[in-house]
Design an enzyme around this catalytic site. Structure first.
Site, mmCIF file in Angstrom:
data_model
loop_
_atom_site.group_PDB
_atom_site.id
_atom_site.type_symbol
_atom_site.label_atom_id
_atom_site.label_comp_id
_atom_site.label_asym_id
_atom_site.label_seq_id
_atom_site.Cartn_x
_atom_site.Cartn_y
_atom_site.Cartn_z
ATOM 1 N N LEU A 92 0.830 -1.209 0.000
ATOM 2 C CA LEU A 92 0.000 0.000 0.000
ATOM 3 C C LEU A 92 0.863 1.259 0.000
ATOM 4 O O LEU A 92 0.410 2.320 -0.420
ATOM 5 C CB LEU A 92 -0.948 0.003 1.201
ATOM 6 C CG LEU A 92 -2.028 -1.097 1.178
ATOM 7 C CD1 LEU A 92 -2.820 -1.092 2.478
ATOM 8 C CD2 LEU A 92 -2.954 -0.923 -0.011
ATOM 9 N N HIS A 133 6.166 -9.606 5.471
ATOM 10 C CA HIS A 133 6.207 -8.290 4.812
ATOM 11 C C HIS A 133 5.876 -7.181 5.825
ATOM 12 O O HIS A 133 6.578 -6.164 5.892
ATOM 13 C CB HIS A 133 5.204 -8.305 3.647
ATOM 14 C CG HIS A 133 5.018 -7.014 2.927
ATOM 15 N ND1 HIS A 133 5.342 -6.839 1.596
ATOM 16 C CD2 HIS A 133 4.512 -5.810 3.340
ATOM 17 C CE1 HIS A 133 5.057 -5.588 1.235
ATOM 18 N NE2 HIS A 133 4.548 -4.947 2.274
HETATM 19 NI NI NI Z 1 3.656 -3.050 2.613
#
Ligand code: NI
Length: 176
Positions: A92, A133
């Site tokens: 994002l 992540h």
């Molecule tokens: Ni990320």
């Protein structure tokens, strides 16, 4: 509904190393719920507090098709990991960019949940990728760091170009 603004690469605040949560207060519980709302709205499958400029070790993930399996991990630590998976990751904080990253395919993580209760999460495949992540974000590490510097420069150029264009519909692919 509270939707936080998500920091975008190469914002230097994304490089901040997050601190452990000392105590899971009602404010932290609310924050984790608002982070989930922000993640679902983006839409994404993972969000670390770092990405909303809160530098505490808190992340949320939900890799289910219908957003029905949210997890909140506070002070996550990997207990064990094995195997290998190559997944085309997005983020994002790096909109519309996807690149292959190699990570452990199976992990066991211990963490506190949003109420402050300790639990262990055994994750495989996409969920394992997503947790690793997001844990990277808490260390100020981003998936683009695993790419060559040439590829990173190309991504920086493409992001700068994209920011000058009118916004497009969110990608159907899942960002982390
Ligand atoms: Ni990320």
């Amino acid at each position: 509904m509270t939707h936080f603004t998500i920091l975008e690469y190469p914002d230097p605040r994304l490089r901040t190393v997050a601190k452990n949560v000392e105590k899971v207060t009602p404010e932290i519980t609310t924050l984790s719920e608002q982070m989930l709302e922000t993640m679902y709205a983006a839409p994404g499958i993972g969000l670390a507090a770092t990405q909303i400029d809160r530098h505490i070790r808190l992340l949320v993930v939900d890799v289910s098709e219908d957003y029905s399996q949210p997890y909140c991990l506070i002070n996550p630590e990997i207990v064990s990991k094995d195997g290998e998976i190559v997944h085309e990751e997005g983020c994002l904080s790096v909109p519309e960019i996807f690149a292959k990253v190699t990570r452990a395919n199976h992990i066991v993580v211990k963490a506190l949940d949003k109420q402050g209760e300790p639990f262990e999460l055994e994750a495989e495949g996409l969920l394992a990728v997503c947790v690793q992540h997001e844990m990277d974000h808490l260390k100020g590490v981003m998936f683009v760091d695993y790419l060559t510097s040439l590829k990173r420069r190309m991504i920086e150029k493409r992001l700068a170009k994209n920011r000058k264009l009118p916004p497009t519909a969110p990608s159907a692919r899942s960002a982390l």
